[in-house]
Design a protein around this motif. Structure first.
Motif, mmCIF file in Angstrom:
data_model
loop_
_atom_site.group_PDB
_atom_site.id
_atom_site.type_symbol
_atom_site.label_atom_id
_atom_site.label_comp_id
_atom_site.label_asym_id
_atom_site.label_seq_id
_atom_site.Cartn_x
_atom_site.Cartn_y
_atom_site.Cartn_z
ATOM 1 N N GLY B 292 0.781 -1.226 0.000
ATOM 2 C CA GLY B 292 0.000 0.000 0.000
ATOM 3 C C GLY B 292 0.814 1.277 0.000
ATOM 4 N N LYS B 293 2.159 1.173 0.031
ATOM 5 C CA LYS B 293 2.971 2.388 -0.066
ATOM 6 C C LYS B 293 3.685 2.382 -1.411
ATOM 7 C CE LYS B 293 2.907 3.755 4.466
ATOM 8 N NZ LYS B 293 3.572 4.100 5.682
ATOM 9 N N LYS B 294 3.900 3.570 -1.925
ATOM 10 C CA LYS B 294 4.472 3.633 -3.271
ATOM 11 C C LYS B 294 5.981 3.496 -3.272
ATOM 12 C CE LYS B 294 0.933 6.350 -5.625
ATOM 13 N NZ LYS B 294 0.488 7.704 -5.314
ATOM 14 N N GLY B 295 6.639 4.003 -2.237
ATOM 15 C CA GLY B 295 8.097 4.021 -2.237
ATOM 16 C C GLY B 295 8.704 2.679 -1.852
ATOM 17 N N SER B 296 10.040 2.612 -1.913
ATOM 18 C CA SER B 296 10.738 1.393 -1.525
ATOM 19 C C SER B 296 12.159 1.739 -1.108
ATOM 20 C CB SER B 296 10.773 0.412 -2.694
ATOM 21 O OG SER B 296 11.552 0.950 -3.737
ATOM 22 N N VAL B 297 12.759 0.859 -0.327
ATOM 23 C CA VAL B 297 14.165 1.028 0.051
ATOM 24 C C VAL B 297 14.933 -0.182 -0.467
ATOM 25 C CG1 VAL B 297 15.801 1.229 1.950
ATOM 26 C CG2 VAL B 297 13.579 2.349 2.116
ATOM 27 N N THR B 298 15.906 0.072 -1.328
ATOM 28 C CA THR B 298 16.756 -0.991 -1.856
ATOM 29 C C THR B 298 18.170 -0.722 -1.356
ATOM 30 O OG1 THR B 298 15.382 -0.976 -3.823
ATOM 31 C CG2 THR B 298 17.458 -2.168 -3.982
ATOM 32 N N GLN B 299 18.846 -1.756 -0.877
ATOM 33 C CA GLN B 299 20.198 -1.543 -0.344
ATOM 34 C C GLN B 299 21.252 -2.179 -1.225
ATOM 35 O OE1 GLN B 299 20.946 -2.778 3.646
ATOM 36 N NE2 GLN B 299 19.137 -1.745 4.432
ATOM 37 N N PHE B 300 22.286 -1.424 -1.434
ATOM 38 C CA PHE B 300 23.413 -1.930 -2.201
ATOM 39 C C PHE B 300 24.658 -1.547 -1.421
ATOM 40 C CE2 PHE B 300 25.844 -2.790 -5.992
ATOM 41 C CZ PHE B 300 25.090 -3.779 -6.581
ATOM 42 N N SER B 301 25.106 -2.402 -0.535
ATOM 43 C CA SER B 301 26.241 -2.009 0.288
ATOM 44 C C SER B 301 27.526 -2.621 -0.241
ATOM 45 C CB SER B 301 26.053 -2.425 1.735
ATOM 46 O OG SER B 301 24.865 -3.092 1.910
ATOM 47 N N ILE B 302 28.608 -2.028 0.152
ATOM 48 C CA ILE B 302 29.915 -2.536 -0.249
ATOM 49 C C ILE B 302 30.597 -3.094 0.986
ATOM 50 C CG2 ILE B 302 32.190 -1.920 -1.155
ATOM 51 C CD1 ILE B 302 30.738 0.298 -2.741
ATOM 52 N N LEU B 303 31.200 -4.253 0.807
ATOM 53 C CA LEU B 303 31.841 -4.918 1.922
ATOM 54 C C LEU B 303 33.169 -5.463 1.398
ATOM 55 C CD1 LEU B 303 29.845 -7.572 3.932
ATOM 56 C CD2 LEU B 303 32.163 -7.999 3.243
ATOM 57 N N THR B 304 34.274 -5.043 1.981
ATOM 58 C CA THR B 304 35.549 -5.602 1.523
ATOM 59 C C THR B 304 35.914 -6.760 2.424
ATOM 60 O OG1 THR B 304 36.626 -3.867 2.767
ATOM 61 C CG2 THR B 304 36.507 -3.553 0.410
ATOM 62 N N MET B 305 36.085 -7.919 1.808
ATOM 63 C CA MET B 305 36.367 -9.113 2.591
ATOM 64 C C MET B 305 37.832 -9.104 3.010
ATOM 65 S SD MET B 305 34.355 -11.969 0.387
ATOM 66 C CE MET B 305 34.989 -11.558 -1.218
ATOM 67 N N PRO B 306 38.101 -9.154 4.320
ATOM 68 C CA PRO B 306 39.494 -9.189 4.740
ATOM 69 C C PRO B 306 40.182 -10.427 4.154
ATOM 70 C CG PRO B 306 38.040 -8.728 6.593
ATOM 71 C CD PRO B 306 37.171 -9.109 5.449
ATOM 72 N N GLY B 307 41.277 -10.208 3.465
ATOM 73 C CA GLY B 307 42.017 -11.319 2.867
ATOM 74 C C GLY B 307 41.219 -12.087 1.826
ATOM 75 N N ASP B 308 40.237 -11.421 1.176
ATOM 76 C CA ASP B 308 39.367 -12.060 0.176
ATOM 77 C C ASP B 308 38.688 -13.315 0.704
ATOM 78 O OD1 ASP B 308 40.195 -10.090 -1.466
ATOM 79 O OD2 ASP B 308 41.426 -11.347 -2.790
ATOM 80 N N ASP B 309 38.514 -13.384 2.018
ATOM 81 C CA ASP B 309 38.006 -14.608 2.626
ATOM 82 C C ASP B 309 36.501 -14.487 2.849
ATOM 83 O OD1 ASP B 309 37.432 -16.807 4.119
ATOM 84 O OD2 ASP B 309 38.557 -16.183 5.891
ATOM 85 N N ILE B 310 35.743 -15.266 2.085
ATOM 86 C CA ILE B 310 34.278 -15.140 2.171
ATOM 87 C C ILE B 310 33.743 -15.796 3.435
ATOM 88 C CG2 ILE B 310 33.577 -17.227 0.900
ATOM 89 C CD1 ILE B 310 31.568 -15.381 -0.610
ATOM 90 N N THR B 311 34.562 -16.597 4.112
ATOM 91 C CA THR B 311 34.112 -17.214 5.359
ATOM 92 C C THR B 311 34.436 -16.357 6.579
ATOM 93 O OG1 THR B 311 36.148 -18.427 5.778
ATOM 94 C CG2 THR B 311 34.518 -19.511 4.395
#
Lengths: 578, 462
Positions: B292-311
């Protein structure tokens, strides 16, 4: 009479109170706004309370009232089709009362007090009843008859029994000692509801998912865990189970998960049809949604709220399945509260009682003989979200010690879009043998053989793949190349299943059997042809083999499969051989 | 007149401890008047009849027991108004651009309340970013939270800016705004974003919150909440579609760890607090669409993985909350491919509800799945080729190996300003490279799609 105390200290969701002497696990109302909380520690004249709502702005000195009751749920007609938060407040009512965002200090009854139900008594005056006995029935939804039971702790002789339309809190039965019974009863969530006897599970839970039913079945009344790293398809699997499991009632707990995902469930379930009854799935479902940004203490409670509701329907003799997504978030809520209490941490900061709490929860599953003599069951399927996908972490390990079925999700499989991405080598089911009789009787006598054979081939494949990695597949002898081809077919045609395809999303057991048998038939014919000297390239170019890939998507499965099988016979006949 | 207390008994890191106060509310905003006349702000962390613990946002430098503490009686609030658009504010919501203070239409608690799941609309409006690896294989939809998982030295900022420039819902001209929250990024990086915003005129429809690397770490915990509060206000009060870009989540988590250590909390994994999941969820979950509301919030955040480690705990916990992730790959970057997005570990959980007939095109999902499967196999093949050589591969395997190269070169690689249309460009390229494979290998695509869209068949029928 209510005794008033006051707040001594506020630190996030943990509030220390003084001036009253509550019992452990009593529910108290904290502050001027009456925020709901539960006593979790008592030291001297102070008690520590975990509060289920945001405590910003709450001050020391504000009043505290003890309700004297432990955290309970309301049980009665109207549970089905409901959507609750972790402490059984209907989300719809919350929205009506406070809009799109959840504000605090609002209480809402779990069951609608205004709705009238048509109560049909099944006992008459003079009958003696004991805890768990049915005194009447209410048609809750089109297919579910809700049995109104005597609370487990009550017994006596029926003095008066009514008939007609009543609300859940109107008296429908009076016992000779004056006890008034309503359609609604309350039960403390942390206490399992009593049963007369626990039984060994003997029937499988049919989920319509080939890898689950076919290779790693769970029994009705059993326990299963789905651990997997993020993005490996836990939630989709859980939702598939909630949609297609052949139980009477489904309790789905979204515990600390995404709001948009819950919205999706809330949107989709009312529109999906139950394959068994053709009615909307929502009519057999109770949803509990406590998303990750809702208060952490309510997340801790949500799992208990869910299982208590499940037990209530089990006591009526229904088969209930309960999905908890995810038990890791539940464990984390315990960790968070434990750390606020400054308790001595166990492994990875989790409280030392993590293992005990997990096993207590899973032990509430089971096939039972209820107090009234009905056979019912609760199957618990818990998703686990191990950090970094590392199965050696405490929640996964403690869960594996308890559950009998392990569906291991694998990020590598999901990356290559092999769905459901359940690893067939590391998963297991301890019910396979116990259910063998059922499968032989109800599916086909040769089902066990075909399945074991497929498992055996998949095992061989993993060994062969190691060699292929080193020398390439062309270096393998022809019969082993054929094995690789057959296992590829098992993987792609049988194990892969598209949850978003209208036909493939649900696969009846009969179809599972025929599909695997067809692959196995190709295997046998190909092996025979190879032995009689037909060149490998001819066997590989059999067209019906590739046709088999798409039959599972056909609406009219049987005729489509028969066309392929006939073609296969013809093609192999042409190949001839010696 | 609010009372000033001079009862500080201890100053420790960013925390001060006070005694003998009137009852103080949990989470209350605090003003601290230093002897030199300056004022700092803080928030109540723990309150009891005897002691009150306050965390100070601007750092405790210059504080002593002579400092006066005033409790404001309210929690942290942000002054909001539509005039915020085009403004640059500090991480604590104060103007940085030399302009006047915001004349508030409303003052909103920055912690926000959790959205009732019952009020949410499942997100399903396709957002075209013009980047094939996102539109084609990891589709973004309105109301989604989809972070970029990147590493130090990778072009995540370029990608984020390209998305901010190009993102739109096809065939719609609804009001659109960007809220940008910088958390602990360097001045240089901030300048880079600001310049791009100014150059493209995006600043006019943007609200910028800047907490730079040398700003206090505690303030960093408030910055994203300020930004999301502004976003929710614009979305739900002014019917705007808001894209929130938060960078860098890793800095935010470091600040969280720092605060946890200062409070002497029991640490969880790698020293991060045990409640980090809940804390991150209170940010990420503020994306969405309300019925019922017209607007929206979409998030696009940036996260740098320490040591390219996804875990690592930060990407790991994020991945469990967000609706997918876009993974930037060092390997592709080294190969000179822009945008170096590795689709294999990337995922958009809401993709299925945003694509298909009437939204993008009916074959979209099948095409995407087919490319994934083939690219994954092709990459495995590369490992094999390194050992046995290309000639040892069967003809089928060689084709798949070639497909992996084609995929990277034609589908992944694109220009920094190349705005690809989903049907006319992205799906067309997809079919072109898929048609290099033998048709029997396209097992994931229904025959009816092959008949209509496969270049070979298409040519025949035309």
């Amino acid at each position: 009479m209510e005794v008033k105390g006051e707040i001594y200290r506020v630190a996030g969701p943990v509030v220390t109170i003084t001036g009253i002497k509550p019992k452990m696990y009593d529910v108290v109302k904290v502050g001027h706004e009456g925020l709901m909380g539960e006593v979790i520690r008592i030291v001297g004249d102070k008690a520590t309370v975990q509060v289920y709502e945001d405590t910003s702005g709450i001050k020391p000195g504000e009043p505290v009232v003890n309700t004297g009751m432990s955290l309970s749920v309301e049980l009665g007609p109207g549970l089905l089709e409901s959507i609750y938060d972790g402490i059984q407040r209907p989300l719809k009512v919350l929205q009506e009362q406070m809009g799109d965002f959840i504000q605090r200090g609002v209480t809402a009854n779990g069951l609608d007090r205004d709705r009238k139900w048509d109560f049909k008594p099944t006992v008459s005056g003079g009958d003696s009843v004991k805890g768990g006995d049915v005194i009447g029935v209410v048609q809750e939804t089109t297919n579910i008859e809700h049995k109104i039971m005597v609370p487990p702790t009550v017994s006596g002789t029926v003095n008066e029994i009514k008939k007609g339309k009543f609300t859940v809190d109107e008296t429908v039965c009076v016992l000779s000692d004056g006890t008034e019974l309503q359609m609604m009863q309350k039960w403390s969530v942390r206490e399992p509801r009593p049963v007369s006897k626990k039984l060994m599970p003997t029937k499988p839970l049919i989920t319509g998912q080939r890898i689950l039913d076919g290779l790693f079945p769970v029994a009705k009344g059993g326990t299963a865990a789905i651990p997997g790293p993020f993005g490996s398809g836990k939630t989709v699997t859980q939702q598939q189970l909630a949609k297609w499991s052949d139980t009477d009632i489904v309790v789905y707990i979204g515990c600390g998960e995404r709001g948009n995902e819950m919205a999706d469930v809330l949107n989709e379930f009312p529109e999906l049809e139950d394959p068994k009854t053709g009615r909307p799935l929502m009519e057999r479902t109770v949803l509990i949604a406590n998303t990750s940004n809702m208060p952490v203490a309510a997340r801790e409670a949500s799992v208990y709220t869910g299982i208590t509701i499940a037990e209530y329907y089990r006591d009526m003799g229904y088969d209930v399945s309960l999905m908890a997504d995810s038990t890791s978030r539940w464990a984390e809520s315990m960790r968070e509260i434990s750390s606020r209490l400054e308790e001595m941490p166990g492994e990875e900061g989790y409280p030392a009682y993590l293992s005990a709490r997990l096993s207590e929860f899973y032990e509430r599953a089971g096939a039972v003989h209820s107090l009234a003599g009905f056979d019912g069951s609760i199957t618990v399927i818990g998703a686990v979200s191990p950090p970094g996908g590392d199965f050696s972490e405490p929640v996964t390990q403690n869960t594996l010690r308890i559950v009998k079925v392990f569906w291991a999700l694998d990020a590598k499989l999901s990356q290559r879009r092999h769905f459901p991405s359940i690893n067939w080598l590391s998963s297991y089911s301890l019910y396979t043998n116990g259910l063998a009789d059922w499968f032989t009787e109800n599916v086909a006598p040769d089902w066990i053989y075909i399945r074991d054979n497929a498992m055996d081939l998949l095992q061989q494949e993993s060994e062969l793949q190691e060699i292929v990695q080193l020398v390439g597949s062309d270096a393998l002898p022809e019969d082993q190349q054929l094995t690789l081809e057959i296992t590829r077919m098992i993987r792609e045609y049988f194990l892969q299943q598209n949850a978003f395809h209208p036909v493939d999303t649900f696969c009846p057991f009969d179809k599972q059997y025929k599909l695997l048998k067809a692959i196995s038939k190709y295997g046998e014919m190909a092996n025979a042809a190879l032995e009689s000297g037909v060149p490998m390239s001819d066997i590989m170019s059999v067209e019906s083999k590739d046709d088999l890939a798409k039959v599972k998507f056909e609406e009219d499965f049987e005729p489509a499969l028969n066309v392929v099988l006939t073609k296969m016979d013809e093609e192999f006949a042409k190949l001839g051989g010696k | 007149m609010t009372k000033e207390y001079k009862t500080i008994t201890e100053v420790s890191g960013p925390l001060i401890f006070l005694e003998k106060t009137e009852p103080v509310g949990f989470g209350e905003l605090v003003n601290i008047n230093l002897p030199d006349g300056t004022t700092k702000r803080g928030q109540v962390l723990d309150t009891s009849a005897e002691t009150v613990v306050v965390q100070v946002f601007e750092g405790t430098g210059g504080l002593n027991s002579e400092s006066g503490v005033v409790f404001t009686g309210e929690t942290i609030k942000l002054s909001v108004s539509k005039d915020m658009l085009g403004r640059i504010l500090s991480g604590a919501g104060e103007p940085l651009d030399g302009g006047p203070r915001i004349v508030p239409d409303d003052r909103i608690d920055v912690n926000g309340a959790s959205m009732n799941p019952y009020s949410r609309m499942p997100p399903e409006d396709f957002i075209q970013t013009g980047i094939s690896t996102i539109d084609g294989t990891n589709t973004l939809v309105r109301g989604q939270k989809l972070p970029i998982f990147s590493g130090a030295g990778l072009p995540h900022n370029e990608i984020a800016l390209q998305i901010a420039r190009q993102a739109k819902v096809l065939g719609s001209d609804e009001p659109f705004a960007v809220v940008f929250a910088a958390m602990g990024i360097t001045n240089e990086e901030a300048q880079y974003f600001m310049q791009d915003f100014e150059k493209t005129g995006a600043l006019e429809r943007a609200v910028v919150f800047l907490n730079l690397a040398d700003d206090p770490a505690v303030e960093r915990l408030i910055t994203p909440r300020m930004a999301l509060t502004a976003a929710e206000y614009l979305a739900y009060e002014h019917d705007m579609h808001v894209l929130v870009i938060m960078t860098d989540i890793t800095n935010y988590c470091e600040a969280l760890r720092q605060m946890g250590a200062a409070r002497e909390e029991v640490p969880g994994r790698r020293g991060y607090p045990g409640y980090m999941y809940t804390d991150l969820a209170s940010l990420y979950e503020r994306a969405g669409v309300i019925k019922g509301k017209k607007g929206s919030v979409t998030q696009f955040s940036i996260l740098t993985m320490p040591g390219d480690d996804i875990t690592h705990p930060i990407p790991d916990l994020s991945g469990y909350i967000t609706e997918g992730q876009i993974v930037v790959s060092r390997e592709l970057h080294r190969k000179g491919i822009y945008p170096p997005i590795n689709v294999l570990p990337s995922l958009s959980r809401l993709m299925n509800s945003g694509i298909g007939e009437g939204k993008t095109r009916d074959d979209h999902k099948a095409v995407s799945d087919q490319m994934y499967a083939m690219y994954a196999e092709g990459r495995d093949m590369r490992g094999l080729v390194a050992i046995v050589g290309k000639d040892a591969l069967s003809e089928r395997d060689q084709k798949i190996l070639e497909f992996a190269d084609l995929f990277e070169d034609r589908f992944v690689r694109q220009g920094r300003d190349e705005n690809r249309h989903i049907v006319d460009d992205t799906l067309r390229i997809a079919w072109e490279i898929l048609s290099e494979l033998p048709e029997t290998q396209l097992t994931r695509i229904d025959n009816k799609f092959i008949d209509v869209y496969h270049p070979a068949h298409k040519a025949k029928s035309e």
